[in-house]
Design an enzyme around this catalytic site. Structure first.
Site, PDB file in Angstrom:
ATOM      1  N   GLN A   1       3.327 -34.083 -27.383  1.00 48.35           N
ATOM      2  CA  GLN A   1       4.492 -33.571 -26.944  1.00 48.35           C
ATOM      3  C   GLN A   1       5.657 -34.080 -26.967  1.00 48.35           C
ATOM      4  OE1 GLN A   1       1.686 -33.425 -26.053  1.00 48.35           O
ATOM      5  NE2 GLN A   1       0.371 -31.746 -25.085  1.00 48.35           N
TER       6      GLN A   1
ATOM      7  N   ASP B   1       1.250 -29.961 -13.791  1.00 47.43           N
ATOM      8  CA  ASP B   1       0.816 -28.931 -13.870  1.00 47.43           C
ATOM      9  C   ASP B   1       0.176 -28.261 -12.448  1.00 47.43           C
ATOM     10  OD1 ASP B   1      -0.166 -28.331 -16.826  1.00 47.43           O
ATOM     11  OD2 ASP B   1      -0.495 -30.526 -16.318  1.00 47.43           O
TER      12      ASP B   1
ATOM     13  N   ASN C   1      -1.194 -34.092 -14.194  1.00 49.82           N
ATOM     14  CA  ASN C   1      -0.521 -33.660 -15.044  1.00 49.82           C
ATOM     15  C   ASN C   1      -1.365 -34.642 -16.799  1.00 49.82           C
ATOM     16  OD1 ASN C   1       2.126 -32.935 -15.881  1.00 49.82           O
ATOM     17  ND2 ASN C   1       2.454 -35.345 -16.851  1.00 49.82           N
ATOM     18  N   LYS C   2      -0.259 -34.294 -17.635  1.00 53.28           N
ATOM     19  CA  LYS C   2      -0.814 -34.718 -18.734  1.00 53.28           C
ATOM     20  C   LYS C   2      -1.786 -36.000 -18.337  1.00 53.28           C
ATOM     21  CE  LYS C   2      -0.685 -33.397 -21.948  1.00 53.28           C
ATOM     22  NZ  LYS C   2      -1.383 -32.144 -22.655  1.00 53.28           N
TER      23      LYS C   2
END
Ligand code: RUB
Length: 269
Positions: free
Chosen positions: A129, A175, A184-185
């Site tokens: 990403q 998130d 988060n990621k």
């Protein structure tokens, strides 16, 4: 016809063609408007388990008009942009990871307002990403330098100053915003620990609709994303996200402004 479009959106969310908490929630809202049933809500909620904003939006669809829910995304982003603008100084190197629309939009806004800065980011394996972030930012005229994920320490540690590579501040999306930290990621936890150890300001940039007091499961994704046709006796783990404790967060930027994490949580209670 509407059913076909619904299935396409749902499939794209599942396959991460549509990614990031904000895009997922907005797309789910559109999908629901095409097939507005209770079973659509159930299906859409199940697509990405680590997404409280997706759940929030789908809980609102039966109570509020579509347009009103949709408007929230832009009004929140506009306020976030103004706060991020205040945090960026001319000459800054800003580090980010994965792809967050809240972060990208705010950086692009700052660039349009004349701030002079550059961005370091990481590829974000296994789905890359980081390339989406790099492309969006470079199209907006922002200088981007990308690092492999395992070079993250090099990219942010001030001790690397002699090589002129280190970040002045870090902006990550989220998130889930929880009472005791954020999700988060995967990789965000390592970045947070490095930021803390090297005293680099670490900001979370996120819409408050990501806040929840519920337990949020960490999505485990397909092993094939890591190694397609891996030998049978090699075990692979592919968690998509991780928790970052609030002690590492210098501040959180939401539509309510720039706050210490505890103050933000107090505002949400
Ligand atoms: C994306 C990711 C993003 C947050 C916030 O993960 O972790 O940082 O979702 O994004 P994935 P946004 O690619 O697995 O969806 O600011 O766009 O809501």
């Amino acid at each position: 016809m509407n059913r076909k479009r619904f299935d396409k959106i749902a499939g794209d969310i599942k396959k991460i063609k549509i990614q990031g908490a904000r895009n997922i929630a907005k797309s789910a809202l559109l999908a629901y408007s095409l097939v507005p049933t209770k079973s659509s809500i159930k299906k859409l909620k199940s697509l990405r388990p680590t997404e409280p904003m997706l759940e929030k939006v789908l809980n609102l669809v039966e109570k509020k008009p579509y347009k009103e829910i949709l408007e929230h995304f832009n009004s929140a982003q506009n306020k976030i942009n103004l706060s991020v603008l205040k945090l960026i100084k001319n000459g800054d190197v800003i580090f980010t990871h994965c792809h967050s629309t809240n972060v990208s939009n705010a950086l692009i806004y700052a660039k349009k307002k004349g701030k002079k800065f550059q961005v370091y980011n990481t590829e974000t394996r296994p789905l890359f990403q980081g390339r989406k972030t790099a492309n969006e930012l470079r199209k907006a005229g922002i200088k981007v330098t990308m690092f492999v994920d395992s070079a993250v320490a090099l990219a942010i540690e001030k001790e690397n100053r002699k090589d002129k590579i280190y970040a002045d501040k870090i902006f990550l999306g989220a998130d889930a915003l929880l009472p005791n930290g954020i999700i988060n990621k995967i990789g965000s936890g390592l970045i947070a620990e490095l930021a803390h150890a090297h005293k680099i300001p670490f900001y979370i940039v996120a819409d408050s609709w990501k806040f929840t007091k519920k337990k949020v499961p960490i999505e485990q994704r397909s092993l094939n994303e890591v190694w397609n046709n891996a030998p049978r006796n090699v075990k692979i783990k592919n968690p998509a996200f991780e928790f970052v404790p609030k002690k590492y967060i210098s501040g959180i930027v939401t539509e309510f402004g720039i706050m210490k994490y505890d103050k933000f949580v107090g505002r949400m209670e």
